[in-house]
Design a protein around this motif. Structure first.
Motif, PDB file in Angstrom:
ATOM      1  N   TYR A 100      -7.810  -6.910   2.832  1.00  0.00           N
ATOM      2  CA  TYR A 100      -6.268  -6.327   2.325  1.00  0.00           C
ATOM      3  C   TYR A 100      -5.535  -5.678   3.878  1.00  0.00           C
ATOM      4  O   TYR A 100      -6.114  -4.821   4.506  1.00  0.00           O
ATOM      5  N   ASN A 101      -4.710  -5.871   3.806  1.00  0.00           N
ATOM      6  CA  ASN A 101      -3.116  -5.015   4.462  1.00  0.00           C
ATOM      7  C   ASN A 101      -3.267  -3.536   4.237  1.00  0.00           C
ATOM      8  O   ASN A 101      -3.324  -2.663   3.297  1.00  0.00           O
ATOM      9  N   MET A 102      -3.688  -2.921   5.077  1.00  0.00           N
ATOM     10  CA  MET A 102      -4.349  -1.423   4.239  1.00  0.00           C
ATOM     11  C   MET A 102      -2.521  -0.512   5.183  1.00  0.00           C
ATOM     12  O   MET A 102      -2.639   0.634   4.508  1.00  0.00           O
ATOM     13  N   PHE A 103      -1.602  -1.602   5.212  1.00  0.00           N
ATOM     14  CA  PHE A 103      -0.379  -0.507   5.638  1.00  0.00           C
ATOM     15  C   PHE A 103       0.543  -0.420   4.349  1.00  0.00           C
ATOM     16  O   PHE A 103       1.524   0.116   4.278  1.00  0.00           O
ATOM     17  N   ALA A 104      -0.139  -1.859   3.803  1.00  0.00           N
ATOM     18  CA  ALA A 104       0.627  -1.824   2.036  1.00  0.00           C
ATOM     19  C   ALA A 104       0.306  -0.579   1.456  1.00  0.00           C
ATOM     20  O   ALA A 104      -0.668   0.009   1.007  1.00  0.00           O
ATOM     21  N   ILE A 105       2.009  -0.411   0.563  1.00  0.00           N
ATOM     22  CA  ILE A 105       1.382   1.012   0.428  1.00  0.00           C
ATOM     23  C   ILE A 105       0.673   1.072  -0.801  1.00  0.00           C
ATOM     24  O   ILE A 105      -0.491   3.023  -1.153  1.00  0.00           O
ATOM     25  N   LEU A 157      -2.751   1.354  -0.092  1.00  0.00           N
ATOM     26  CA  LEU A 157      -3.505   2.303   0.805  1.00  0.00           C
ATOM     27  C   LEU A 157      -3.804   3.600   0.186  1.00  0.00           C
ATOM     28  O   LEU A 157      -4.624   4.511  -0.049  1.00  0.00           O
ATOM     29  N   THR A 158      -3.341   4.392  -0.813  1.00  0.00           N
ATOM     30  CA  THR A 158      -2.791   5.000  -2.367  1.00  0.00           C
ATOM     31  C   THR A 158      -4.456   4.679  -3.006  1.00  0.00           C
ATOM     32  O   THR A 158      -5.073   5.639  -3.307  1.00  0.00           O
ATOM     33  N   SER A 159      -4.376   3.307  -2.813  1.00  0.00           N
ATOM     34  CA  SER A 159      -5.707   2.875  -3.897  1.00  0.00           C
ATOM     35  C   SER A 159      -7.245   3.399  -3.660  1.00  0.00           C
ATOM     36  O   SER A 159      -7.492   3.917  -3.508  1.00  0.00           O
ATOM     37  N   ILE A 160      -7.552   3.659  -2.050  1.00  0.00           N
ATOM     38  CA  ILE A 160      -8.029   3.822  -1.245  1.00  0.00           C
ATOM     39  C   ILE A 160      -8.443   4.895  -1.112  1.00  0.00           C
ATOM     40  O   ILE A 160      -9.140   5.451  -1.141  1.00  0.00           O
ATOM     41  N   LEU A 161      -6.904   5.632  -0.843  1.00  0.00           N
ATOM     42  CA  LEU A 161      -7.189   6.907  -0.504  1.00  0.00           C
ATOM     43  C   LEU A 161      -7.537   8.048  -2.105  1.00  0.00           C
ATOM     44  O   LEU A 161      -8.299   8.430  -1.868  1.00  0.00           O
ATOM     45  N   HIS A 162      -7.183   6.928  -2.749  1.00  0.00           N
ATOM     46  CA  HIS A 162      -7.768   7.784  -4.170  1.00  0.00           C
ATOM     47  C   HIS A 162      -9.466   7.837  -4.401  1.00  0.00           C
ATOM     48  O   HIS A 162      -9.741   8.674  -4.956  1.00  0.00           O
ATOM     49  N   ARG A 163      -9.636   6.379  -3.713  1.00  0.00           N
ATOM     50  CA  ARG A 163     -11.323   6.689  -3.825  1.00  0.00           C
ATOM     51  C   ARG A 163     -11.841   7.235  -2.813  1.00  0.00           C
ATOM     52  O   ARG A 163     -12.824   8.436  -2.833  1.00  0.00           O
ATOM     53  N   ILE A 164     -11.192   7.292  -1.209  1.00  0.00           N
ATOM     54  CA  ILE A 164     -11.678   8.078  -0.439  1.00  0.00           C
ATOM     55  C   ILE A 164     -11.669   9.909  -0.849  1.00  0.00           C
ATOM     56  O   ILE A 164     -12.875  10.189  -0.681  1.00  0.00           O
TER      57      ILE A 164
END
Lengths: 132, 136
Positions: free
Chosen positions: B23-28, B31-38
């Motif tokens: 997945y394109n990590m620069f799609a908002i 990005l917000t989804s994986i940041l939520h997990r991290i």
């Protein structure tokens, strides 16, 4: 009509394939603890800054703050819900990234970790409140 | 098909859906989804700070003074600020998730806009909070 409780073949059932059945409850508990944590975390952030950090942050200030029951009680609830929410969330992460025979021990260890810290922190708050 | 019971096909590797690599990590949205997990994972570690504080308090004044020494030094304060950002990000994005659960704001453009607002808001709240604390 036969009893159609389980659509799995006997082999599939033996291999533990299929739904774990408690997925929705798991998801719901994450949301419910999240909702409960909203006011609790906001209260904690505000209260700790104005009640402990601002007056100087020394031992006596902190002790006085935590011994008030309207601080220690929500704090106990906050700690419990925090580690419960953390356990749920962490389990999802572990299930996504850990596979094979490492999965079960990792899940069990993580559960010990979360509940252990919950017990430790709640016990510490109660100790401070009642024995200090 | 299987003659050797030690080499059963039950332990064959099942395919894992590509996620982080696909997945394109620069799609908002992603990005917000994986940041939520991290940030969620980071907060589990961050909870240890609260436990550390409580343990220091329970062990008495000398132990608490030692705790304060380590806790108020620059390095720890920066790490704490990082964890606080993780908290505010996870909190505000959590509100976004709860809003989605009610069925609202699920549109693509709305989700992108809210994603950008979340990142901005979390940075602002963290900065405001720490600037206030450091000014004391």
């Amino acid at each position: 009509m036969t009893d159609m409780q389980d659509f799995r073949t006997p082999l599939a059932r033996a291999r533990n394939l299929g739904s774990a059945k408690t997925g929705v409850h798991h998801w719901l508990m994450v949301k419910i603890t999240a909702i409960a944590l909203i006011p609790l975390t906001l209260w904690f952030a505000y209260s700790i800054i104005t009640g402990v950090v601002a007056p100087g942050g020394d031992f006596n200030t902190a002790l006085e703050w935590i011994k008030k029951p309207y601080h220690s009680f929500p704090l106990v609830i906050l700690l419990w819900l925090n580690f419960y929410h953390a356990k749920m969330g962490g389990e999802e992460i572990i299930i996504d990234y850990v596979h094979g025979k490492c999965l079960m021990p990792t899940l069990i260890l993580y559960k010990f970790f979360c509940y252990g810290l919950a017990a430790l922190s709640i016990y510490t708050v109660l100790y401070i409140t009642f024995r200090m | 098909m299987v003659d050797d019971p030690n080499k059963t096909p039950t332990r064959q590797q099942r395919p894992l859906s590509p996620h982080l690599q696909a997945y394109n990590m620069f799609a908002i949205t992603s990005l917000t989804s994986i940041l939520h997990r991290i940030t969620g994972a980071a907060l589990v570690v961050g909870s240890l700070f609260v436990v550390w504080w409580l343990m220091a308090l329970a062990h008495g004044p000398e132990s608490y003074e030692r705790f304060r020494y380590y806790f108020t030094c620059c390095f720890t304060q920066l790490i704490l600020a990082g964890f606080t950002w993780a908290f505010w990000y996870h909190f505000i994005n959590g509100l976004r998730h709860l809003t989605w659960d009610t069925g609202r704001a699920l549109g693509r453009e709305t989700a992108r806009l809210s994603g950008k607002l979340i990142i901005l808001a979390s940075l602002i709240v963290t900065a405001a909070m720490w600037l206030y604390i450091w000014s004391l």
